[in-house]
Design an enzyme around this catalytic site. Structure first.
Site, mmCIF file in Angstrom:
data_model
loop_
_atom_site.group_PDB
_atom_site.id
_atom_site.type_symbol
_atom_site.label_atom_id
_atom_site.label_comp_id
_atom_site.label_asym_id
_atom_site.label_seq_id
_atom_site.Cartn_x
_atom_site.Cartn_y
_atom_site.Cartn_z
ATOM 1 N N ASP A 12 51.217 38.895 60.124
ATOM 2 C CA ASP A 12 50.022 38.894 59.258
ATOM 3 C C ASP A 12 49.275 40.216 59.485
ATOM 4 O O ASP A 12 49.476 40.887 60.499
ATOM 5 C CB ASP A 12 49.092 37.714 59.583
ATOM 6 C CG ASP A 12 47.854 37.703 58.680
ATOM 7 O OD1 ASP A 12 47.992 37.921 57.464
ATOM 8 O OD2 ASP A 12 46.735 37.516 59.194
ATOM 9 N N SER A 13 48.399 40.533 58.551
ATOM 10 C CA SER A 13 47.572 41.726 58.711
ATOM 11 C C SER A 13 46.607 41.581 59.894
ATOM 12 O O SER A 13 46.122 42.583 60.409
ATOM 13 C CB SER A 13 46.770 41.965 57.429
ATOM 14 O OG SER A 13 46.019 40.808 57.118
ATOM 15 N N TYR A 44 44.263 44.149 54.473
ATOM 16 C CA TYR A 44 45.244 44.607 53.496
ATOM 17 C C TYR A 44 44.751 44.289 52.074
ATOM 18 O O TYR A 44 45.103 44.975 51.120
ATOM 19 C CB TYR A 44 46.580 43.876 53.689
ATOM 20 C CG TYR A 44 47.476 44.364 54.803
ATOM 21 C CD1 TYR A 44 46.987 45.131 55.868
ATOM 22 C CD2 TYR A 44 48.828 44.041 54.801
ATOM 23 C CE1 TYR A 44 47.836 45.547 56.888
ATOM 24 C CE2 TYR A 44 49.681 44.463 55.807
ATOM 25 C CZ TYR A 44 49.185 45.212 56.856
ATOM 26 O OH TYR A 44 50.027 45.618 57.859
ATOM 27 N N GLY A 45 43.976 43.214 51.956
ATOM 28 C CA GLY A 45 43.655 42.635 50.650
ATOM 29 C C GLY A 45 42.863 43.499 49.697
ATOM 30 O O GLY A 45 42.810 43.239 48.505
ATOM 31 N N CYS A 75 51.106 36.058 55.475
ATOM 32 C CA CYS A 75 50.002 36.767 54.827
ATOM 33 C C CYS A 75 50.298 36.725 53.328
ATOM 34 O O CYS A 75 51.365 37.184 52.890
ATOM 35 C CB CYS A 75 49.964 38.200 55.330
ATOM 36 S SG CYS A 75 48.779 39.249 54.481
ATOM 37 N N ASN A 76 49.389 36.159 52.572
ATOM 38 C CA ASN A 76 49.607 36.055 51.123
ATOM 39 C C ASN A 76 49.633 37.419 50.458
ATOM 40 O O ASN A 76 50.390 37.660 49.517
ATOM 41 C CB ASN A 76 48.501 35.225 50.488
ATOM 42 C CG ASN A 76 48.544 33.783 50.932
ATOM 43 O OD1 ASN A 76 49.125 32.946 50.269
ATOM 44 N ND2 ASN A 76 47.963 33.476 52.081
ATOM 45 N N THR A 77 48.775 38.310 50.950
ATOM 46 C CA THR A 77 48.677 39.644 50.360
ATOM 47 C C THR A 77 50.009 40.391 50.540
ATOM 48 O O THR A 77 50.535 40.984 49.588
ATOM 49 C CB THR A 77 47.535 40.420 51.048
ATOM 50 O OG1 THR A 77 46.363 39.606 51.022
ATOM 51 C CG2 THR A 77 47.270 41.731 50.367
ATOM 52 N N GLU A 155 37.426 36.761 60.623
ATOM 53 C CA GLU A 155 37.810 37.629 61.754
ATOM 54 C C GLU A 155 36.649 37.768 62.749
ATOM 55 O O GLU A 155 36.859 37.990 63.928
ATOM 56 C CB GLU A 155 38.231 39.019 61.258
ATOM 57 C CG GLU A 155 39.565 39.053 60.547
ATOM 58 C CD GLU A 155 40.771 39.308 61.475
ATOM 59 O OE1 GLU A 155 40.611 39.942 62.529
ATOM 60 O OE2 GLU A 155 41.878 38.854 61.112
ATOM 61 N N CYS A 192 44.951 32.441 51.156
ATOM 62 C CA CYS A 192 44.813 33.500 52.156
ATOM 63 C C CYS A 192 44.831 32.806 53.506
ATOM 64 O O CYS A 192 44.094 31.821 53.702
ATOM 65 C CB CYS A 192 43.506 34.255 51.969
ATOM 66 S SG CYS A 192 43.207 35.484 53.264
ATOM 67 N N THR A 193 45.657 33.293 54.414
ATOM 68 C CA THR A 193 45.811 32.584 55.690
ATOM 69 C C THR A 193 44.582 32.722 56.594
ATOM 70 O O THR A 193 44.503 32.074 57.624
ATOM 71 C CB THR A 193 47.074 33.069 56.428
ATOM 72 O OG1 THR A 193 47.021 34.498 56.553
ATOM 73 C CG2 THR A 193 48.326 32.673 55.675
ATOM 74 N N HIS A 194 43.629 33.555 56.198
ATOM 75 C CA HIS A 194 42.376 33.629 56.960
ATOM 76 C C HIS A 194 41.404 32.504 56.604
ATOM 77 O O HIS A 194 40.404 32.323 57.300
ATOM 78 C CB HIS A 194 41.664 34.962 56.670
ATOM 79 C CG HIS A 194 42.168 36.095 57.500
ATOM 80 N ND1 HIS A 194 43.353 36.725 57.246
ATOM 81 C CD2 HIS A 194 41.644 36.696 58.602
ATOM 82 C CE1 HIS A 194 43.533 37.690 58.144
ATOM 83 N NE2 HIS A 194 42.511 37.689 58.971
HETATM 84 N N1 DGL Z 1 45.670 37.007 55.764
HETATM 85 C C1 DGL Z 1 45.794 37.800 54.598
HETATM 86 C C2 DGL Z 1 46.298 36.948 53.427
HETATM 87 O O1 DGL Z 1 46.776 35.849 53.624
HETATM 88 C C3 DGL Z 1 44.567 38.536 54.126
HETATM 89 C C4 DGL Z 1 43.801 39.398 55.032
HETATM 90 C C5 DGL Z 1 43.678 40.846 54.599
HETATM 91 O O2 DGL Z 1 42.977 41.163 53.618
HETATM 92 O O3 DGL Z 1 44.333 41.634 55.261
HETATM 93 O O4 DGL Z 1 46.232 37.395 52.299
#
Ligand code: DGL
Length: 274
Positions: A12-13, A44-45, A75-77, A155, A192-194
């Protein structure tokens, strides 16, 4: 050669993928897992597609070099930008993303077919969720909304309180306010996994009657099926997790606890440079 003794690589990011790691540990307790969070370059998003692909390929490449029997892009992104590229690059290594499992979970949960997906700007702009849900449930009406600020809030470990609640209202209140002209969405997909640690606040804001689903459990189940199908499931072993981060081990350990639900020490985390 049978690679079943190798760990599963999870990427993941940042910390968000730890929500998927937790589900993998529950569903596949005999598997070793190497987790890599690219905290130096998070988020990353909000970045452009080419940058997301470049970062993801570098991070995934590091896990592959270390030796893994499967890659889970938690990570979905990263999944939305780079999954086909990674699959081509590392075939026959199985590479799983979180979008298809999340879409399947939402399609199953919704009764009226009105689904709201919340995710990063890049994931929403890619349209992957809209397409993935349409494939399994063509009657669904999917609305995507980018909720950029949820990533730094999670975060930072701000999972409750007025700032989080106001932010959630600002992003979501209009969509879930009853409207006589249109049926209200009955499902909120955390794309989004966050976002899963924010679930209690989100549930209060959207209403108790809305199903909130994420991709963690379904992704872990897919990983199990994929490994079983390839005869690579590990047995008679107690799985061990290894944590890697690209920056600030102490912060990773501190915030990681909130996502994992158990304590993590700085000495449990190794630094890697990509
Ligand atoms: N955890 C990332 C996701 O699932 C997003 C976090 C990011 O923006 O890096 O998309």
């Amino acid at each position: 050669m049978n690679n079943s003794h190798l760990p599963v690589g999870v990427f993941d990011s940042g910390m968000g993928g730890l929500t998927v790691l937790k589900a993998i540990n529950a569903c596949l307790p005999a598997e070793d897992v190497t987790y890599l969070g690219d905290t130096a370059r998070l988020p990353y998003g909000t970045k452009g597609r080419a940058t997301i692909v470049r970062y993801t390929v570098q991070a995934a490449g590091r896990l592959v070099e270390m030796g893994v029997k499967m890659l889970v892009i938690a990570c979905n992104t990263a999944t939305s930008a780079a999954l086909p590229d990674l699959r081509k690059r590392y075939a026959p290594l199985p590479v799983l993303g979180v979008v298809e499992p999340g879409a399947a979970a939402a399609a199953r949960a919704s009764r009226n077919g009105r689904i709201v997906v919340i995710a990063t700007e890049a994931t929403i702009a890619s349209g992957v969720y809209q397409h993935a849900i349409a494939r399994v449930r063509p009657d669904a009406r999917v609305l995507g909304r980018a909720c950029t600020l949820f990533v730094p809030l999670a975060e930072e470990g701000w999972l409750e309180g007025s700032v989080v609640e106001e932010t959630a209202k600002r992003y979501l209140k209009d969509i879930f306010t009853p409207d006589v002209a249109a049926p209200r969405p009955d499902t909120l997909l955390l794309g989004c996994t966050h976002f899963p640690p924010l679930l209690p606040v989100l549930q209060r804001v959207v209403g108790r009657d809305v199903h909130i689903v994420d991709s963690a459990a379904t992704t872990a189940q897919c990983a199990r099926e994929e490994l079983a199908g390839r005869g690579m499931l590990r047995e008679h072993h107690v799985g061990v997790c290894r944590f890697l981060t690209t920056d600030n081990r102490a912060r990773f350990a501190r915030t990681g606890c909130l996502f994992l639900g158990h304590s993590l020490k700085k000495s449990d985390v190794d630094l890697v440079d990509l």
